[in-house]
Write an enzyme that holds these catalytic residues in place. Sequence first.
Site, PDB file in Angstrom:
ATOM      1  N   SER A 322       0.824  -1.218   0.018  1.00 54.96           N
ATOM      2  CA  SER A 322       0.159  -0.026   0.013  1.00 54.96           C
ATOM      3  C   SER A 322       0.911   1.257  -0.054  1.00 54.96           C
ATOM      4  O   SER A 322       0.725   2.190  -0.733  1.00 54.96           O
ATOM      5  CB  SER A 322      -1.021  -0.084   1.396  1.00 54.96           C
ATOM      6  OG  SER A 322      -1.617   1.166   1.215  1.00 54.96           O
ATOM      7  N   TRP A 325       2.594   1.701  -3.457  1.00 55.76           N
ATOM      8  CA  TRP A 325       1.393   2.066  -4.506  1.00 55.76           C
ATOM      9  C   TRP A 325       1.283   3.689  -4.561  1.00 55.76           C
ATOM     10  O   TRP A 325       1.181   4.334  -5.422  1.00 55.76           O
ATOM     11  CB  TRP A 325      -0.031   1.381  -3.950  1.00 55.76           C
ATOM     12  CG  TRP A 325      -0.942   1.916  -4.950  1.00 55.76           C
ATOM     13  CD1 TRP A 325      -1.551   1.300  -6.128  1.00 55.76           C
ATOM     14  CD2 TRP A 325      -1.853   3.174  -4.679  1.00 55.76           C
ATOM     15  NE1 TRP A 325      -2.627   2.121  -6.469  1.00 55.76           N
ATOM     16  CE2 TRP A 325      -2.863   3.188  -5.871  1.00 55.76           C
ATOM     17  CE3 TRP A 325      -2.066   3.985  -3.733  1.00 55.76           C
ATOM     18  CZ2 TRP A 325      -3.816   4.211  -5.820  1.00 55.76           C
ATOM     19  CZ3 TRP A 325      -2.953   5.300  -3.948  1.00 55.76           C
ATOM     20  CH2 TRP A 325      -3.753   5.196  -4.909  1.00 55.76           C
ATOM     21  N   HIS A 326       1.673   4.343  -3.443  1.00 56.59           N
ATOM     22  CA  HIS A 326       1.447   5.563  -3.017  1.00 56.59           C
ATOM     23  C   HIS A 326       2.653   6.390  -3.804  1.00 56.59           C
ATOM     24  O   HIS A 326       2.369   7.562  -4.177  1.00 56.59           O
ATOM     25  CB  HIS A 326       1.324   6.200  -1.559  1.00 56.59           C
ATOM     26  CG  HIS A 326      -0.027   6.133  -1.223  1.00 56.59           C
ATOM     27  ND1 HIS A 326      -0.445   4.669  -0.581  1.00 56.59           N
ATOM     28  CD2 HIS A 326      -1.091   6.650  -1.102  1.00 56.59           C
ATOM     29  CE1 HIS A 326      -1.436   4.858  -0.063  1.00 56.59           C
ATOM     30  NE2 HIS A 326      -2.112   6.112  -0.295  1.00 56.59           N
ATOM     31  N   GLY A 327       3.859   5.693  -4.111  1.00 52.88           N
ATOM     32  CA  GLY A 327       4.872   6.462  -4.656  1.00 52.88           C
ATOM     33  C   GLY A 327       6.104   5.725  -4.610  1.00 52.88           C
ATOM     34  O   GLY A 327       6.247   4.909  -3.793  1.00 52.88           O
ATOM     35  N   PHE A 482      -0.237  10.140  -7.670  1.00 48.58           N
ATOM     36  CA  PHE A 482      -0.376   8.794  -7.456  1.00 48.58           C
ATOM     37  C   PHE A 482      -0.972   7.685  -8.602  1.00 48.58           C
ATOM     38  O   PHE A 482      -0.889   6.730  -8.644  1.00 48.58           O
ATOM     39  CB  PHE A 482      -0.992   8.202  -6.259  1.00 48.58           C
ATOM     40  CG  PHE A 482      -0.129   8.859  -4.976  1.00 48.58           C
ATOM     41  CD1 PHE A 482       1.224   9.348  -4.946  1.00 48.58           C
ATOM     42  CD2 PHE A 482      -0.947   9.640  -4.177  1.00 48.58           C
ATOM     43  CE1 PHE A 482       1.780   9.806  -3.825  1.00 48.58           C
ATOM     44  CE2 PHE A 482      -0.250  10.360  -2.954  1.00 48.58           C
ATOM     45  CZ  PHE A 482       1.019  10.569  -2.761  1.00 48.58           C
TER      46      PHE A 482
END
Length: 482
Positions: A322, A325-327, A482
């Site tokens: 997770s 996934w954000h960056g 994102f």
Amino acid sequence: MLFNSLDFAIFLPVVFVLYWFLFRTKLQAQNLLIVAASYLFYGWWDYRFLSLILFSTIVDYGVGLALNNANNAIKKKILLWISISVNLGFLGFFKYYNFFLDNFHNAFSFFGYQLNANSLNIILPVGISFYTFQTLSYTIDVYRGNLKPTRNFISFAAFVSFFPQLVAGPIERATHLLPQFYKIRKFDYTLAVLGSRQILWGLFKKIVIADNSAEIANQIFNNSDVYSGPTLLIGAFFFTFQIYGDFSGYSDIAIGTSRLFGFDLMKNFAYPYFSRDIAEFWRRWHISLSTWFRDYLYIPLGGSRGGTWLKVRNTFIIFLVSGFWHGANWTFIVWGGLNAIYFLPLLLLKRNRVHTDVVAEGKIFPSPREILAMGSTFLLTVLAWIFFRAENVTHALSYIGGIFEFSNWTVPDFTEINHAVIIFYLIIFLVFIEWLGRENEFALEKIHFAPYRSLRWGFYMAVILLMFIYTGNQQQFIYFQF
């Protein structure tokens, strides 16, 4: 195209009029209009990346039909992996290529080897993580037999590119949103009023809370080495409300706009800062992403079944993925890992499902115990957000170190301090309204003085007036990156 821009203020009424007055009895024409409007909406930023959305749409549409015709498990797995490889391949290249290249280069340099490879000047397509996961949900659900593949390409293209939630969610499931494109939609005045009310509140959160908080947080984070602990804590506090106002504001506008067109999107935020533990926070923050990872990654890995080691492993996998996934930055991975550390004791002690109700349900005031639980959870969240906002891990650690350097605790003093005091009171107003509406889908769904029309409209006018008076410098939505 930004929701809080003049462009969108012109775009939305034009599409609305065409949709309900010109094409109201023609379902296919309505869906085609949505596709055209969505491509215009996205292409307003950079038309070149429309080809990525179109290519993903064509691939997953074809894979869905092929899965329906495949007569053995091996063929179905090959088709599924074609979809996964194409979608995650695009995502990996545009979002993570330079990250992996730089880290490989640093690793080789650490051992005395020079890796001759150059970073690429890659522009990250807006919202690629969102629409990639949305279209993947389609092929995975068709593969699992949870959804029949569609033969209507226009409906499928509208599902993939639906403009209200295209670039920052909610990440919709095909099982929920796609069937809505098959049904004739009739204008619902009550639904449109609810949608307009939710748009208003979303714009307030974005324009007044998020954009103004960003100015204060940016000043402090960008000059963190010269500020005292209390000032750094103020910076973290304002970023905490910046990201909430920004992202939940976007979701409110997206859901409200969808209601104007007769669509129902899933709830993406459920007053997360009223959570009594971290497990509850993650059931209330970015719900569409949390449930996506739960259903398509956590449960297939075994979830919380099995022994202690598997529970620990799966918890860290879900939170680290997770974060990633954000960056493409180690700060996001550390942020994910820190939340896993927060969450793990609750899971191991089987207390992660204790708070599934609404805090102080049916009451005006929370109990002292609930106040303590909400306050401690909020402070843990603020600490984790520092990693999310910092430029790198070193910056985050020095920032946190500065907060806890008690010898340097002096009265806060920074350029934006007077502005900060005003925005603080506006945040209190936000929290107050959301507390009153916490049992509803969104804060203004059922305002408590609703029977009195004059008070209701007076409140709306006051919110609009606040947006005009306290319009901050326009900031791009955080989650666009994102």
